[in-house]
Design a protein around this motif. Structure first.
Motif, PDB file in Angstrom:
ATOM      1  N   SER A  11       0.511  -1.015  -0.130  1.00 23.29           N
ATOM      2  CA  SER A  11      -0.023  -0.032   0.282  1.00 23.29           C
ATOM      3  C   SER A  11       1.102   1.535   0.152  1.00 23.29           C
ATOM      4  CB  SER A  11      -0.716  -0.452   1.110  1.00 23.29           C
ATOM      5  OG  SER A  11      -1.251   1.162   1.381  1.00 23.29           O
ATOM      6  N   ARG A  12       2.429   1.391   0.943  1.00 23.98           N
ATOM      7  CA  ARG A  12       2.899   2.132   0.629  1.00 23.98           C
ATOM      8  C   ARG A  12       3.329   2.447  -0.615  1.00 23.98           C
ATOM      9  NH1 ARG A  12       4.996   0.922   7.337  1.00 23.98           N
ATOM     10  NH2 ARG A  12       3.794   2.117   8.153  1.00 23.98           N
ATOM     11  N   LEU A  13       4.110   1.636  -1.199  1.00 23.28           N
ATOM     12  CA  LEU A  13       4.823   1.065  -2.072  1.00 23.28           C
ATOM     13  C   LEU A  13       3.728   2.097  -3.653  1.00 23.28           C
ATOM     14  CD1 LEU A  13       7.111   0.906  -4.173  1.00 23.28           C
ATOM     15  CD2 LEU A  13       6.046  -1.504  -4.721  1.00 23.28           C
ATOM     16  N   ALA A  39       2.646   8.975  -5.395  1.00 23.34           N
ATOM     17  CA  ALA A  39       2.487  10.952  -5.469  1.00 23.34           C
ATOM     18  C   ALA A  39       3.376  11.337  -6.336  1.00 23.34           C
ATOM     19  CB  ALA A  39       3.121  10.719  -3.672  1.00 23.34           C
ATOM     20  N   PHE A  40       4.610  10.538  -6.427  1.00 21.07           N
ATOM     21  CA  PHE A  40       6.231  10.721  -7.070  1.00 21.07           C
ATOM     22  C   PHE A  40       5.308  11.418  -8.572  1.00 21.07           C
ATOM     23  CE2 PHE A  40       8.559   9.232 -10.239  1.00 21.07           C
ATOM     24  CZ  PHE A  40      10.317  10.083  -9.680  1.00 21.07           C
ATOM     25  N   TYR A  41       4.326  10.365  -8.977  1.00 26.12           N
ATOM     26  CA  TYR A  41       4.011  11.159 -10.308  1.00 26.12           C
ATOM     27  C   TYR A  41       2.961  12.676 -10.152  1.00 26.12           C
ATOM     28  CZ  TYR A  41       6.426   7.088 -12.655  1.00 26.12           C
ATOM     29  OH  TYR A  41       7.518   5.677 -12.850  1.00 26.12           O
ATOM     30  N   ASN A  58       8.747   9.570   1.777  1.00 21.66           N
ATOM     31  CA  ASN A  58       8.794   9.173   3.275  1.00 21.66           C
ATOM     32  C   ASN A  58       7.936   7.763   2.848  1.00 21.66           C
ATOM     33  OD1 ASN A  58      10.107  11.745   4.016  1.00 21.66           O
ATOM     34  ND2 ASN A  58       7.960  12.548   4.139  1.00 21.66           N
ATOM     35  N   LEU A  59       6.916   8.033   2.308  1.00 19.28           N
ATOM     36  CA  LEU A  59       6.483   6.497   1.872  1.00 19.28           C
ATOM     37  C   LEU A  59       6.940   5.169   1.441  1.00 19.28           C
ATOM     38  CD1 LEU A  59       2.930   7.829   0.817  1.00 19.28           C
ATOM     39  CD2 LEU A  59       3.347   6.747   2.495  1.00 19.28           C
ATOM     40  N   LEU A  60       8.147   5.772   0.824  1.00 15.65           N
ATOM     41  CA  LEU A  60       8.590   4.426  -0.066  1.00 15.65           C
ATOM     42  C   LEU A  60      10.042   4.697   0.955  1.00 15.65           C
ATOM     43  CD1 LEU A  60       9.317   6.466  -4.202  1.00 15.65           C
ATOM     44  CD2 LEU A  60       8.508   4.159  -2.978  1.00 15.65           C
ATOM     45  N   LEU A  61      10.055   5.082   1.045  1.00 16.34           N
ATOM     46  CA  LEU A  61      11.478   5.377   2.519  1.00 16.34           C
ATOM     47  C   LEU A  61      10.835   3.628   3.145  1.00 16.34           C
ATOM     48  CD1 LEU A  61      13.540   8.077   3.214  1.00 16.34           C
ATOM     49  CD2 LEU A  61      14.415   5.772   2.888  1.00 16.34           C
ATOM     50  N   LYS A  62       9.037   3.757   3.655  1.00 17.09           N
ATOM     51  CA  LYS A  62       8.835   2.784   5.081  1.00 17.09           C
ATOM     52  C   LYS A  62       8.570   1.682   3.965  1.00 17.09           C
ATOM     53  CE  LYS A  62       6.576   6.447   8.187  1.00 17.09           C
ATOM     54  NZ  LYS A  62       5.021   7.190   7.867  1.00 17.09           N
ATOM     55  N   ALA A  63       7.812   1.220   2.717  1.00 18.11           N
ATOM     56  CA  ALA A  63       8.078   0.579   2.982  1.00 18.11           C
ATOM     57  C   ALA A  63       8.862  -0.189   1.388  1.00 18.11           C
ATOM     58  CB  ALA A  63       6.946   1.149   0.804  1.00 18.11           C
ATOM     59  N   GLY A  92      12.014   4.236  -6.116  1.00 14.05           N
ATOM     60  CA  GLY A  92      11.376   5.218  -6.391  1.00 14.05           C
ATOM     61  C   GLY A  92      11.519   6.059  -4.804  1.00 14.05           C
ATOM     62  N   ALA A  93      12.997   5.899  -4.386  1.00 14.84           N
ATOM     63  CA  ALA A  93      12.856   6.987  -3.334  1.00 14.84           C
ATOM     64  C   ALA A  93      14.305   7.948  -3.718  1.00 14.84           C
ATOM     65  CB  ALA A  93      12.541   6.526  -1.806  1.00 14.84           C
ATOM     66  N   ARG A  94      14.873   6.836  -4.354  1.00 15.73           N
ATOM     67  CA  ARG A  94      16.245   7.685  -4.907  1.00 15.73           C
ATOM     68  C   ARG A  94      15.656   8.650  -5.912  1.00 15.73           C
ATOM     69  NH1 ARG A  94      21.086   8.215  -6.035  1.00 15.73           N
ATOM     70  NH2 ARG A  94      21.576   8.218  -8.932  1.00 15.73           N
ATOM     71  N   GLN A  95      15.318   9.012  -6.967  1.00 13.03           N
ATOM     72  CA  GLN A  95      14.630   9.117  -7.443  1.00 13.03           C
ATOM     73  C   GLN A  95      13.704  11.059  -6.998  1.00 13.03           C
ATOM     74  OE1 GLN A  95      15.962   7.527 -10.180  1.00 13.03           O
ATOM     75  NE2 GLN A  95      15.056   9.128 -11.464  1.00 13.03           N
ATOM     76  N   ALA A  96      12.638  10.415  -5.676  1.00 11.49           N
ATOM     77  CA  ALA A  96      12.216  11.211  -5.110  1.00 11.49           C
ATOM     78  C   ALA A  96      13.217  12.680  -4.980  1.00 11.49           C
ATOM     79  CB  ALA A  96      11.572  10.939  -4.420  1.00 11.49           C
TER      80      ALA A  96
END
Length: 413
Positions: free
Chosen positions: A82-84, A90-92, A101-106, A119-123
């Motif tokens: 769900s977080r992913l 949110a990224f797109y 933040n969400l992708l780091l938790k995922a 995804g977190a790196r791209q953000a």
């Protein structure tokens, strides 16, 4: 399909049961168990049944004991997915801080860690937080080194650092490269003019690249390979080398024409391009021929012969207009460019038509043609030309009739 499998499973159990009964029914046998002074006597059938019951009981007990853990794991996996999903959404949407933040938790879940870290790196990069991006790249490198290398190399390549991108890709063996990673390495090698290396990687077995990706890389290779020729002899050798591998495409022909013009070998290039077009016609060759236009009556006549076989080809008509102008015949050039536009020619034909009219002092027509070139580029409908008679308009739109070897006209496609 599951019902069929269940049927086969129960059929197998029935066959095993029948086989066991057939073996035990004549003699049930005897099993004696003696332990700490206690003796138990039973039959083989009951002993086997008791063993099966014991194993089932142990499995059931283990399942019950692990149930809370499995339920917690399932809940954690669901939360991570769900977080992913929310993070990528949110990224797109451009909300890069929330996405990171969400992708780091995922990324705490092993099942989605690689994609979440990527995804977190791209953000982080989108927010120009290069320190966080470097840390995320290091985490991704520990989890999936090849994916981390290809992601880092892609960014370096976009920044024009081809050598660094290639060095990063070479830290991982080529056997581990994904099709995307291989494409990045090939593009970097081509940019550095390491053509042997790029060719070997493109021709390697099991590379997994799609036909579209191969075609794009092949076109890039051909353009750089020809553009990198430092002399006329080298250019000619490379043209023949690539030509022996198949019919030249648009990218290859255009690169050859541009480099030939820079090296002063337009006549040789035009002759080679016309010969290729006579062997197997392609609009890409005609587009390249417009780049090497010159005042040569013999070559021009060979182009006119090609036009007889392809009268509705706007690219070839545009090339003939360029050759007519190179020969100093602006009136003929205007006629060819008018025909090219009538057959679907684009902004370049309008632009050349405007220059031809300006050369004849017809400034009103030149202005309209130049304006139409801009309108076509913007996706707008062109304005009608002034000073063009009905007969000239009909002549521009007319296409000579084509017949097959039996004399029967070809039907329009």
């Amino acid at each position: 399909m599951s019902l069929y499998r269940s049927f086969l499973w129960w059929l197998l159990l029935a066959a095993l049961g029948a086989l066991a009964w057939d073996l035990l029914q004549p003699d049930f046998g005897e099993v004696v168990i003696r332990w700490h002074g206690t003796t138990i006597t039973t039959t083989v059938a009951f002993f086997l049944f008791a063993c099966i019951l014991l194993l089932f009981s142990l499995w059931l007990l283990w399942t019950l004991l692990r149930f809370p853990y499995n339920a917690w794991q399932a809940y954690a996996h669901k939360q991570a997915r769900s977080r992913l999903n929310s993070g990528l959404t949110a990224f797109y949407e451009g909300r890069y801080g929330r996405a990171q933040n969400l992708l780091l938790k995922a990324a705490e879940d092993k099942q989605v860690r690689d994609l979440a870290l990527l995804g977190a790196r791209q953000a982080a990069l989108a927010q120009e937080d290069y320190v966080a991006a470097a840390g995320l790249l290091e985490q991704l490198n520990q989890s999936n080194p090849t994916l981390a290398a290809s992601n880092n190399a892609r960014l370096l390549l976009k920044q024009g650092k081809a050598q660094q991108a290639l060095d990063v890709m070479l830290t991982r063996p080529a056997t581990e490269w994904s099709p995307v990673a291989r494409g990045i390495a090939i593009e970097a090698a081509i940019s550095l003019q390491q053509f042997d290396l790029a060719r070997n990687w493109m021709q390697a077995r099991g590379h997994g690249m799609s036909g579209k990706q191969q075609a794009q890389l092949q076109a890039l290779y051909q353009r750089h390979y020809l553009a990198g020729a430092d002399s006329a002899d080298t250019l000619w050798q490379r043209w023949q080398e690539l030509g022996s591998q198949g019919q030249p495409g648009e990218a290859m022909a255009e690169a050859f024409a541009l480099r030939a013009g820079a090296l002063g070998m337009q006549h040789s290039a035009a002759t080679a391009l016309i010969a290729s077009a006579e062997t197997r016609y392609d609009s890409g060759l005609a587009k390249a021929l417009a780049l090497v236009a010159q005042n040569d009556a013999a070559l021009f006549e060979r182009l006119r012969v090609l036009l007889a076989a392809h009268p509705d080809d706007a690219v070839l008509l545009h090339a003939l207009g360029s050759w007519s102008r190179a020969a100093g015949n602006n009136d003929a050039a205007i006629g060819y460019w008018q025909r090219a536009i009538a057959q679907g020619g684009g902004a370049e034909s309008w632009n050349q038509l405007g220059q031809a009219h300006a050369g004849l002092g017809q400034f009103e027509q030149a202005y309209i043609a130049e304006n139409n070139a801009r309108r076509v580029l913007n996706g707008e409908a062109p304005l009608p030309m002034t000073g063009v008679t009905l007969q000239q308009r009909i002549a521009a739109e007319a296409v000579s009739e084509q017949r097959n070897e039996h004399g029967i006209p070809w039907l329009p496609q």
